[in-house]
Scaffold this active site. Structure first.
Site, short mmCIF file in Angstrom:
data_model
loop_
_atom_site.label_atom_id
_atom_site.label_comp_id
_atom_site.label_asym_id
_atom_site.label_seq_id
_atom_site.Cartn_x
_atom_site.Cartn_y
_atom_site.Cartn_z
N ASP A 55 0.83 -1.20 0.00
CA ASP A 55 0.00 0.00 0.00
C ASP A 55 0.87 1.26 0.00
OD1 ASP A 55 -2.17 -1.61 0.00
OD2 ASP A 55 -2.90 -1.06 1.99
N ASP A 69 0.52 4.12 -2.57
CA ASP A 69 0.23 5.50 -2.15
C ASP A 69 1.26 6.47 -2.72
OD1 ASP A 69 -1.94 4.60 -0.74
OD2 ASP A 69 -0.97 4.62 1.22
N SER A 74 -14.60 7.56 -0.94
CA SER A 74 -13.39 7.12 -0.26
C SER A 74 -13.04 8.19 0.79
CB SER A 74 -12.28 6.96 -1.30
OG SER A 74 -11.12 6.51 -0.68
N LYS A 133 -9.59 3.54 11.83
CA LYS A 133 -9.78 3.24 10.40
C LYS A 133 -9.52 1.75 10.22
CE LYS A 133 -8.68 4.63 5.76
NZ LYS A 133 -8.23 3.34 5.26
N ARG A 193 -18.76 -1.42 -2.08
CA ARG A 193 -18.68 -0.02 -2.51
C ARG A 193 -18.58 0.10 -4.03
NH1 ARG A 193 -13.51 3.31 -0.61
NH2 ARG A 193 -12.66 2.13 -2.34
N GLU A 242 -17.38 -1.55 7.75
CA GLU A 242 -16.20 -2.21 7.20
C GLU A 242 -16.23 -3.68 7.60
OE1 GLU A 242 -14.43 -0.11 5.41
OE2 GLU A 242 -12.42 -0.95 5.18
P1 NAD Z 1 -9.05 3.85 2.02
O1 NAD Z 1 -9.24 2.42 2.32
O2 NAD Z 1 -7.73 4.44 2.28
O3 NAD Z 1 -10.10 4.75 2.83
C1 NAD Z 1 -11.47 4.82 2.59
C2 NAD Z 1 -12.22 3.71 3.21
O4 NAD Z 1 -11.94 3.59 4.59
C3 NAD Z 1 -13.73 3.89 3.21
O5 NAD Z 1 -14.27 3.59 1.97
C4 NAD Z 1 -14.14 2.91 4.27
O6 NAD Z 1 -14.39 1.68 3.66
C5 NAD Z 1 -12.92 2.76 5.13
N1 NAD Z 1 -13.10 3.05 6.57
C6 NAD Z 1 -12.57 2.29 7.58
N2 NAD Z 1 -12.89 2.78 8.76
C7 NAD Z 1 -13.66 3.88 8.54
C8 NAD Z 1 -14.30 4.81 9.40
N3 NAD Z 1 -14.22 4.73 10.73
N4 NAD Z 1 -15.00 5.81 8.83
C9 NAD Z 1 -15.09 5.93 7.49
N5 NAD Z 1 -14.50 5.06 6.62
C10 NAD Z 1 -13.79 4.06 7.14
O7 NAD Z 1 -9.47 4.17 0.58
P2 NAD Z 1 -9.71 3.25 -0.66
O8 NAD Z 1 -10.13 4.21 -1.69
O9 NAD Z 1 -10.57 2.08 -0.37
O10 NAD Z 1 -8.34 2.60 -1.02
C11 NAD Z 1 -7.15 3.17 -0.90
C12 NAD Z 1 -6.31 2.23 -0.09
O11 NAD Z 1 -6.15 1.01 -0.77
C13 NAD Z 1 -4.95 2.81 0.13
O12 NAD Z 1 -4.47 2.46 1.42
C14 NAD Z 1 -4.12 2.13 -0.91
O13 NAD Z 1 -2.81 2.02 -0.52
C15 NAD Z 1 -4.80 0.79 -1.04
N6 NAD Z 1 -4.61 0.25 -2.39
C16 NAD Z 1 -3.54 -0.53 -2.57
C17 NAD Z 1 -3.27 -1.07 -3.82
C18 NAD Z 1 -2.06 -1.96 -4.00
O14 NAD Z 1 -1.79 -2.37 -5.12
N7 NAD Z 1 -1.33 -2.26 -2.94
C19 NAD Z 1 -4.13 -0.78 -4.90
C20 NAD Z 1 -5.23 0.03 -4.67
C21 NAD Z 1 -5.47 0.55 -3.40
#
Ligand code: NAD
Length: 335
Positions: free
Chosen positions: A39, A43, A88, A120, A141, A178
């Site tokens: 991640d 990021d 997100s 989170k 989602r 979640e």
């Molecule tokens: P995210 O997971 O960083 O944050 C948004 C999500 O957090 C919300 O949709 C919700 O599901 C969650 N969440 C958890 N607790 C919460 C709370 N208390 N209140 C509100 N929301 C809460 O965003 P994202 O758009 O799902 O994905 C980005 C993440 O996924 C990043 O950490 C990124 O590094 C990772 N990612 C990694 C790869 C990879 O190849 N390694 C590819 C894509 C995304």
């Protein structure tokens, strides 16, 4: 001018390259539940793209990964259109970035709001619909507008009530939360998978996503997935003025709401919550990758609004990455 043109050209090429890379990794992560990079590495790519788009705003397109919610619904499940988009979150990677976010919020509002801070949870977002207090539908989602129908699979989770508690139940209620896999269960699952010669999951988040997006609900049922609810998507006949009140209401209905939730009048209290949990992240038996700070008053949330990707009234404070050890751990199980 030639120098400027040249910079822009180089910038444009890199922007295109970054978008291709990010799209490929999004597909592996959201659709295949099998990321190839950590991640933190992902990021860093998004960060570089954001910086270039800030420098050359004319290169921003609506389909840029910085403008939209990551996943895409697959054809494996029936599509579900979300009544209100599932966004997100924007990220803060340091205390300074969190302070800068709060300064923007306070400037827009012209006042200092109360805040709520939550853990989170590193799982996958789900929307669950209750009609007359009975669970009727659950969806991922997806791309934020259209998700996947995973009702049969979500029904197998023991922490998800099939029926809400209480005698005055709302006619319609949509809750968001979640779904996650506790760390111990993740380790056991990977041992089982590698024992059968199958590929282990990279981390608990991918294991949860892979387990919920199964064609056969019996496979999902065999994985001890859990749920924490973090927001009320929609409710008929009940009104709230604060996000924290809606969380208390969800609790009273028998929905699981994480106890480590703190309200406060100052950002300093939120900073303390973030610092505390950054230190104590392993005190809980599930993975957290940060804390989420939200403006508590719903009226102020509406005033702040949202972008196509994320609300302006919330921010994810990300803990420093640790994933490498998880990846290494799961690989060492394999050998
Ligand atoms: P995210 O997971 O960083 O944050 C948004 C999500 O957090 C919300 O949709 C919700 O599901 C969650 N969440 C958890 N607790 C919460 C709370 N208390 N209140 C509100 N929301 C809460 O965003 P994202 O758009 O799902 O994905 C980005 C993440 O996924 C990043 O950490 C990124 O590094 C990772 N990612 C990694 C790869 C990879 O190849 N390694 C590819 C894509 C995304």
């Amino acid at each position: 001018l030639r120098g400027d043109e040249r910079r822009r050209e180089v910038g444009q090429r890199r922007v295109e390259e970054l978008r291709d890379l990010i799209n490929t990794h999004d597909y592996r992560y959201y659709v295949l539940d099998s990321p190839e990079i950590t991640d933190a590495e992902y990021d860093a790519l998004v960060r570089e793209l954001r910086q270039l788009e800030a420098e050359f705003p004319e290169l921003i397109t609506p389909d840029s990964p910085t403008q939209r919610v990551g996943g895409r619904p697959t054809a494996l499940f029936a599509p579900v259109e979300h009544r209100a988009p599932m966004r997100s979150l924007d990220n803060a990677f340091s205390a300074e970035e969190l302070t800068a976010w709060a300064a923007r919020v306070e400037k827009r509002l012209g006042a200092q709001p109360d805040y709520v801070c939550e853990l989170k949870i590193d799982g996958l977002a789900v929307s669950i619909l209750y009609e007359g207090g009975v669970l009727v539908r659950a969806a991922t989602r997806g791309d934020g507008l259209v998700g996947e129908d995973i009702t049969a699979n979500v029904r197998t989770l023991r922490t998800v009530p099939m029926r809400l508690h209480g005698d005055k139940l709302p006619r319609v209620l949509e809750v968001r939360g979640e779904i996650y896999l506790p760390v111990k269960a993740f380790e056991r699952l990977n041992q089982e998978l590698t024992g059968r010669g199958e590929r282990p999951f990279a981390n608990p988040r991918n294991a949860a996503a892979g387990s919920i997006r199964q064609k056969d609900p019996a496979v999902t049922a065999s994985r001890p997935l859990r749920l924490w609810c973090y927001s009320l998507g929609f409710v008929e006949g009940v009104g709230f003025s604060r996000h924290s009140e809606s969380l208390d209401y969800l609790k009273r209905l028998g929905l699981p709401v994480n106890p480590a939730t703190k309200t406060g009048h100052t950002l300093k209290q939120m900073q303390e919550f973030c610092a505390h949990w950054a230190e104590h992240r392993h005190d809980v038996d599930y993975e957290i990758d940060g804390a989420v700070v939200k403006v508590d008053a719903l009226e102020l949330q509406r005033e702040l609004g949202e972008t196509s990707k994320a609300p302006r009234w919330a921010i994810a404070f990300k803990f420093p990455p640790e994933e490498r050890t998880t990846l290494v751990r799961s690989i060492s199980v394999n050998t």
